[in-house]
Design a protein around this motif. Structure first.
Motif, PDB file in Angstrom:
ATOM      1  N   CYS A  36       0.828  -1.200   0.000  1.00 19.94           N
ATOM      2  CA  CYS A  36       0.000   0.000   0.000  1.00 19.94           C
ATOM      3  C   CYS A  36       0.865   1.255   0.000  1.00 19.94           C
ATOM      4  O   CYS A  36       0.365   2.348   0.143  1.00 19.94           O
ATOM      5  N   TRP A 218      -4.610  -0.907   7.768  1.00 17.86           N
ATOM      6  CA  TRP A 218      -4.959  -0.400   6.444  1.00 17.86           C
ATOM      7  C   TRP A 218      -5.037  -1.550   5.444  1.00 17.86           C
ATOM      8  O   TRP A 218      -5.938  -1.621   4.613  1.00 17.86           O
ATOM      9  N   ASP A 219      -4.076  -2.460   5.506  1.00 15.54           N
ATOM     10  CA  ASP A 219      -4.060  -3.610   4.596  1.00 15.54           C
ATOM     11  C   ASP A 219      -5.296  -4.488   4.777  1.00 15.54           C
ATOM     12  O   ASP A 219      -5.850  -5.010   3.803  1.00 15.54           O
ATOM     13  N   GLN A 222      -8.261  -2.743   3.151  1.00 17.23           N
ATOM     14  CA  GLN A 222      -8.098  -2.782   1.696  1.00 17.23           C
ATOM     15  C   GLN A 222      -8.452  -4.162   1.151  1.00 17.23           C
ATOM     16  O   GLN A 222      -9.195  -4.294   0.170  1.00 17.23           O
ATOM     17  N   ARG A 284     -13.567   0.341  -7.235  1.00 18.95           N
ATOM     18  CA  ARG A 284     -12.247   0.981  -7.179  1.00 18.95           C
ATOM     19  C   ARG A 284     -12.359   2.356  -7.822  1.00 18.95           C
ATOM     20  O   ARG A 284     -12.888   2.495  -8.935  1.00 18.95           O
TER      21      ARG A 284
END
Length: 357
Positions: A36, A218-219, A222, A284
């Motif tokens: 990221c 965050w990962d 995501q 996205r």
């Protein structure tokens, strides 16, 4: 794609027949912090990434009437434990379900964990929920408890962790085994194999996972959004989201053969009619999002300006949107502040049941 055929293929716990949706999600990437571009990758060489989910909390439901009590409120069967071996406790069980209101709309999404109450020789349950509504869920349960012998209380002793493989190859290098004890429960995520494992523990999660290292939250989000998995009240607004539009059947979260539960009528009728025109799709953003982000509920439009759905929630350039299934293939955009347009693309997760058009 015929939305009715897609739903009919989604028997809980099983995929549908082979076929094709032409839109596919991007190939699954390695789960690293560096992927990221947020930092270096101190987890290099680790097989599993462990994410502490402080936004998830636990309620404990126990007592002689806990099973029938929950069955009357949840969309799914309960993860009841099997008989224990003479020298080992029964393996852990987990399930996914929603609590609905009387209009059949989602109030709370939960992951349930079956427990063995040793002192009473009966089953108890842990309910994993969004921590911001833990109190509201406890009040909701108390409202329907009436004279049942059930105790509902917060269970702060255990923290919730998500455990995801850093790559498909890593799973074989450091396989995990389900475990259940007083200080830790490790079990496969019941929603989809793409969401890895769930770990409840008093201790630091990576220490209990062979080849495990602390991951960047965050990962996790995501990955979750790329897989089209909603979680918590941002993704499933209470009293707004419909369970089948939220892909509850795809995530093994509803039983169409269990007894009655609150909100069942609309869910059962929609299922048997076989018509679900809108679904939560992963999206996205193809343009940089505005500094203020995308507002929840922002209209998603076609190139000609026709509304095809609403943006629900997201992180960075990925998120979820409730879209008409038949209209996701063309160019889509959101009108951001000051008239700017943000282009986006919807995709179909490859773990969803697949059917021919």
């Amino acid at each position: 794609m015929a939305a009715a055929a897609l739903l009919r293929s989604a028997a809980p716990g099983r995929g549908g027949p082979a076929g094709s949706w032409r839109l596919r999600v991007a190939p699954r990437r390695r789960l690293t912090q560096g992927s990221c571009s947020r930092s270096g990758d101190p987890t290099a060489g680790a097989a599993w990434a462990c994410f502490r989910l402080d936004e998830r909390a636990l309620l404990r439901v126990r007592g002689p009437d806990s099973a029938p009590f929950l069955l009357g409120l949840l969309t799914n069967e309960l993860p009841l434990l099997g008989p224990a071996a003479a020298d080992a406790p029964p393996p852990p069980r987990a399930g996914y379900a929603h609590f609905l209101n009387v209009q059949g709309r989602t109030l709370y999404d939960v992951i349930l964990y079956g427990l063995r109450e040793h002192s009473e020789e009966m089953s108890g349950f842990l309910l994993e929920c969004d921590s911001s509504v833990q109190g509201e869920l406890q009040k909701h349960l108390a409202l329907y408890r009436i004279r049942r012998k059930v105790t509902v209380e917060p269970h702060p002793d255990l923290r919730v962790w998500a455990v995801l493989p850093r790559s498909p190859e890593a799973c074989g290098a450091a396989p995990l085994q389900e475990r259940a004890g007083a200080d830790a429960i490790l079990v496969r995520d019941p929603r989809t194999p793409r969401m890895g494992w769930r770990l409840l523990t008093q201790n630091e999660g990576p220490a209990l996972v062979p080849g495990g290292r602390l991951g960047d939250l965050w990962d996790y989000h995501q990955h979750r959004y790329l897989q089209g998995v909603p979680e918590g009240v941002r993704d499933l607004p209470p009293g707004v989201a419909l369970p089948l539009e939220s892909n509850l059947a795809f995530m093994n979260g509803v039983s169409f053969t269990k007894g009655c539960y609150i909100g069942q009528e609309l869910t059962a009728r929609t299922h048997h009619m076989g018509v679900i025109r809108k679904r939560l799709f992963p999206v996205r953003l193809l343009d940089p999002p505005p500094t203020s982000g995308i507002a929840p509920g922002a209209a998603v439009l076609t190139e000609s300006g026709q509304t095809v759905g609403k943006y629900r929630a997201g992180q960075g350039n990925v998120g979820l949107a409730l879209l008409h299934s038949e209209k996701i293939k063309g160019p889509l955009h959101i009108r951001a502040s000051k008239g700017a347009q943000v282009a986006l693309a919807a995709s179909v997760p490859d773990w969803w049941p697949m059917v021919s058009k």
